[in-house]
Motif scaffolding. Structure first.
Motif, mmCIF file in Angstrom:
data_model
loop_
_atom_site.group_PDB
_atom_site.id
_atom_site.type_symbol
_atom_site.label_atom_id
_atom_site.label_comp_id
_atom_site.label_asym_id
_atom_site.label_seq_id
_atom_site.Cartn_x
_atom_site.Cartn_y
_atom_site.Cartn_z
ATOM 1 N N ASN A 1 27.681 53.763 34.815
ATOM 2 C CA ASN A 1 28.746 54.683 34.382
ATOM 3 C C ASN A 1 29.492 54.200 33.136
ATOM 4 O O ASN A 1 29.888 55.002 32.309
ATOM 5 N N ARG A 2 29.668 52.875 32.983
ATOM 6 C CA ARG A 2 30.336 52.360 31.771
ATOM 7 C C ARG A 2 29.482 52.694 30.546
ATOM 8 O O ARG A 2 29.990 53.132 29.531
ATOM 9 N N ASN B 1 33.330 46.121 29.588
ATOM 10 C CA ASN B 1 33.247 46.501 30.990
ATOM 11 C C ASN B 1 34.586 47.065 31.458
ATOM 12 O O ASN B 1 34.655 48.053 32.179
ATOM 13 N N LYS B 2 35.662 46.431 31.001
ATOM 14 C CA LYS B 2 37.028 46.896 31.286
ATOM 15 C C LYS B 2 37.754 47.045 29.951
ATOM 16 O O LYS B 2 38.386 46.096 29.487
ATOM 17 N N GLU C 1 36.745 51.761 23.417
ATOM 18 C CA GLU C 1 35.703 51.552 24.419
ATOM 19 C C GLU C 1 35.409 50.072 24.638
ATOM 20 O O GLU C 1 34.540 49.711 25.422
ATOM 21 N N GLN D 1 29.722 56.354 29.775
ATOM 22 C CA GLN D 1 31.013 56.679 29.149
ATOM 23 C C GLN D 1 30.999 56.347 27.654
ATOM 24 O O GLN D 1 31.443 57.128 26.825
ATOM 25 N N MET D 2 30.466 55.164 27.345
ATOM 26 C CA MET D 2 30.402 54.742 25.939
ATOM 27 C C MET D 2 29.495 55.675 25.136
ATOM 28 O O MET D 2 29.858 56.100 24.038
ATOM 29 N N ALA E 1 28.759 46.765 28.053
ATOM 30 C CA ALA E 1 29.047 47.471 29.312
ATOM 31 C C ALA E 1 28.967 46.522 30.499
ATOM 32 O O ALA E 1 29.645 46.713 31.507
ATOM 33 N N SER E 2 28.142 45.491 30.372
ATOM 34 C CA SER E 2 27.976 44.547 31.483
ATOM 35 C C SER E 2 28.593 43.191 31.148
ATOM 36 O O SER E 2 28.230 42.173 31.717
ATOM 37 N N PRO F 1 26.299 48.328 34.453
ATOM 38 C CA PRO F 1 26.987 49.390 35.187
ATOM 39 C C PRO F 1 26.725 50.726 34.493
ATOM 40 O O PRO F 1 27.162 50.945 33.373
#
Ligand SMILES: [Zn+2]
Ligand SMILES: [Zn+2]
Length: 146
Positions: free
Chosen positions: A6-7, A89-90, A73, A10-11, A34-35, A4
């Protein structure tokens, strides 16, 4: 593996903002986290990163994951026995389904959670800032094997 975008962005933005260098190994760790729908352990991340960067050490991965944890993060799921698992991821509190057989961990999408949180706050007078909600059981794949 679809990352993803955008994740990951962001990181990366958070790390750059704090002045941390983005080494190729760190980038590889970020991409995996992130994934991370399967909530990998540090050892699992290490195995994946090692495939591309054979000189990477487990300590390097630990440091990268710890740093991301400190920056909020990545969400750490601690277990009294066995390795901690990570969700990049979340990175915020959310419920988990945990298979006691294969240790698979997934994120259920629960409609009633907001209501449950409000009810808990209302009944106790707590201002809720965090939660940990784990469901333990046997995943469909393991169930089928029985
Ligand atoms: Zn299972
Ligand atoms: Zn999760």
């Amino acid at each position: 593996m679809a990352v993803p975008q955008n994740r990951l962005e962001q990181m990366l933005a958070k790390l750059r903002e704090r002045g941390f260098r983005i080494t190729p190994q760190r980038l590889a760790v970020l991409k995996i986290l992130a994934s991370s729908e399967d909530h990998p352990s540090v050892e699992q991340i290490y195995e994946q990163v090692k495939a591309d960067f054979p000189t990477t050490s487990l300590a390097t991965i630990y440091k990268a994951v710890t740093l991301l944890k400190e920056l909020n993060e990545v969400l750490e799921l601690g277990f009294p026995e066995g390795s901690n698992r990570y969700d990049g991821n979340k990175p915020y509190p959310h419920p988990h389904m945990i298979c006691i057989k294969c240790k698979n961990i997934m994120d259920p999408d629960l409609m009633g959670l907001k209501q449950l949180t409000e009810e808990a706050a209302q009944k106790t007078g707590y201002k809720i800032i965090d939660h940990r909600l784990d469901f333990f059981g046997i995943c469909p794949a393991c169930h089928e094997k029985e």
